[in-house]
Design an enzyme around this catalytic site. Structure first.
Site, PDB file in Angstrom:
ATOM      1  N   SER A   1       0.638  -1.088   0.053  1.00  0.00           N
ATOM      2  CA  SER A   1      -0.066   0.030  -0.009  1.00  0.00           C
ATOM      3  C   SER A   1       0.913   1.289  -0.041  1.00  0.00           C
ATOM      4  O   SER A   1       2.094   1.162   0.308  1.00  0.00           O
ATOM      5  CB  SER A   1      -1.117  -0.065   1.152  1.00  0.00           C
ATOM      6  OG  SER A   1      -0.236   0.399   2.338  1.00  0.00           O
ATOM      7  N   LYS A   2       0.484   2.426  -0.497  1.00  0.00           N
ATOM      8  CA  LYS A   2       1.020   3.524  -0.422  1.00  0.00           C
ATOM      9  C   LYS A   2       1.912   3.945   0.751  1.00  0.00           C
ATOM     10  O   LYS A   2       2.788   4.601   0.944  1.00  0.00           O
ATOM     11  CB  LYS A   2       0.178   4.835  -0.794  1.00  0.00           C
ATOM     12  CG  LYS A   2       0.147   5.264  -2.014  1.00  0.00           C
ATOM     13  CD  LYS A   2      -0.698   6.593  -2.305  1.00  0.00           C
ATOM     14  CE  LYS A   2      -0.960   6.881  -3.525  1.00  0.00           C
ATOM     15  NZ  LYS A   2      -2.301   7.674  -3.587  1.00  0.00           N
TER      16      LYS A   2
END
Ligand code: GLU
Length: 485
Positions: free
Chosen positions: A258-259
């Site tokens: 994820s970011k």
């Protein structure tokens, strides 16, 4: 003919996990001399992000995945190509209406008028009683008249499928083998929302069928929904496609990518100067391997070798070091001329004025050292403009300021009179012989010279740099160092 597809929702950029899904779907089709289709699933209007379609298609162009049918880029414009279009779901609403009618007529689907309040209350009770949550079928058996009356009163509705309440739904997955689900565990999925748009589950089945998709290859997260899709295929009497659900992509800490934990969009890697051919090679190995110790595969080699029999069920681990290793290897194998061409836009991005320099020689300084094009550009910036550095850096660890100044002056004199060809090779022969002849130490001469030319603690060797800078700039920088110390 085999046809696979990738069906992104335009909610932003192309995630590296999605690229892997698309790549596997593409490679599978190519291996079987089939076609690869791209469809846009934009029925969730709230999640739509402007510009994401172009972003996604640019990422495909970057890795050179060629889309045969569907939404494609042509001369940088988004167009739709093929006979089964439109390929953007929001342009297919009349098609979904036609097929929902068919299900309603066959009594495989029904109108549901339940209000949000009723659904919330139902859910709260289910939760309180520790029952599975899901629609309780309240509107399943409304009479035709009741439905007609409610419609006439313009009551808000959705349309749900009638999921069988018993029996098993079985599917054959190319990665997981036979998977069975009990029908009773599924509630009656909404197929048409109150805004008239289809849900993903309905649109995906109608489209995959009408577009002639033979193999549905997608992320593992969709496996639990697949029984509903299979039931829909049966209701329509359509042939069920083959499925392959790819395992999750995780990082080394076993977290979903994820970011928050690093770069997840393909564009991030483009900007960092990864080479598309290295990137594809790396991505292909996230879950697949050739079954032997070969590590380098071009796209066309992957198209020949890819096989779901060699795709594992375990989550694939995204390892940045491995990606860096691949990239460095591809950079090393590339000709310096090509490398300089690939770096050009990165220099432009950083407003580096390259016109007085032979870029091929500049990038060669870092070929074999740098992992990415961006690193090459950053690590060679000292060539184009002088670095500011502390005079102390000029002093080699076994030396002192006075000796360093003397040696720099001697080096300057020698180079001023140097009459050979000004190239790394000739300088190396000339300077090293001169150091020996004068009885000087290599470190005493080469360290200060290197710092004078680069201004850095760590850089390519001084004679390599001098060859790239040319005589005039080399002398000027050494002169500055002599004055500085
Ligand atoms: N639109 C879905 C997604 O973005 C596609 C799922 C599928 O391939 O069926 O994940």
């Amino acid at each position: 003919m085999i046809k696979s597809r990738f069906a992104p929702s335009p909610t932003g950029y192309l995630h590296i996990g999605s690229l892997r899904t698309a790549l596997f779907a593409y490679l599978f089709a190519k291996k079987k001399n089939g076609q690869f289709l791209l469809r846009i699933e934009d029925t969730d209007r709230e999640r739509f992000v402007e510009g994401s379609l172009k972003n996604i298609l640019d990422s495909f162009a970057w890795v050179n995945i060629v889309i045969d049918e569907g939404v494609i880029l042509e001369n940088d414009n988004i167009i739709q190509k093929g006979e089964n279009g439109p390929y953007i779901q929001s342009e297919r609403l009349d098609i979904y209406q036609k097929y929902i009618k068919e299900l309603l007529e066959k009594n495989n689907a029904y109108y549901c008028f339940c209000s949000k309040e009723r659904l919330d209350e139902m859910r709260a009770i289910q939760e309180a009683n520790k029952h599975a949550t899901g629609y309780d079928g309240y509107c399943r058996n409304l009479s035709k008249d009741e439905v007609a009356q409610k419609l006439a009163k313009n009551e808000k509705f959705v349309i749900r499928m009638k999921m069988p309440d018993n029996g098993l739904t079985v599917l054959e997955d190319m990665i997981r083998g036979k998977v069975e689900f009990k029908n009773e565990l599924f509630d009656d999925q909404v197929l048409i929302k109150s805004d008239g748009f289809p849900t993903y589950h309905f649109a995906v089945v109608v489209d995959d069928h009408l577009m002639g998709i033979t193999h549905v290859i997608r992320a593992e997260e969709w496996l639990p929904s697949t029984p509903k899709h299979v039931v829909l295929y049966h209701m329509f009497g359509w042939k069920v496609p083959q499925f392959a659900h790819l395992s999750l992509l995780i990082n080394e800490k076993k977290q979903k990518l994820s970011k928050r934990n690093g770069d997840v969009s393909v564009v991030d890697y483009v900007k960092k100067g990864y080479l598309p051919e290295a990137f594809v090679n790396f991505i292909a190995f996230l879950g697949w391997n050739p079954g032997d110790d070969r590590e380098f595969f071009s796209m066309s080699e992957l198209e020949k070798e890819f096989d779901f029999a060699k795709v594992g069920k375990a989550p694939a681990v995204f390892n940045l070091e491995k990606l860096n290793w691949y990239n460095k290897q591809y950079i090393m194998k590339m000709s310096a001329v090509e490398l300089s061409e690939r770096c050009r836009s990165f220099y432009a991005e950083k407003n580096v004025d390259i016109k007085d320099f032979d870029l091929t020689r500049v990038v060669a300084l870092e070929q074999g050292r740098a992992n990415t094009l961006l690193e090459i550009v950053e690590n060679t910036s000292f060539i184009f403009s002088e670095n500011i550095y502390e005079a102390d850096l000029l002093v080699w660890k076994k030396s002192d300021k006075i000796k360093t100044k003397e040696n720099l002056q001697l080096t300057l004199n020698f180079l001023q009179d140097f009459s050979g060809v000004w190239s790394r090779e000739e300088l190396e022969v000339g300077v090293l012989a001169w150091i020996k002849d004068k009885g000087l130490g290599n470190g005493d001469v080469l360290w200060p010279m290197r710092v004078a030319l680069s201004g850095l603690n760590n850089s390519p060797g001084p004679l390599e740099i001098a060859g790239v800078l040319g005589k005039e700039k080399t002398l000027a920088r050494i002169k500055i160092a002599v004055d500085k110390i």
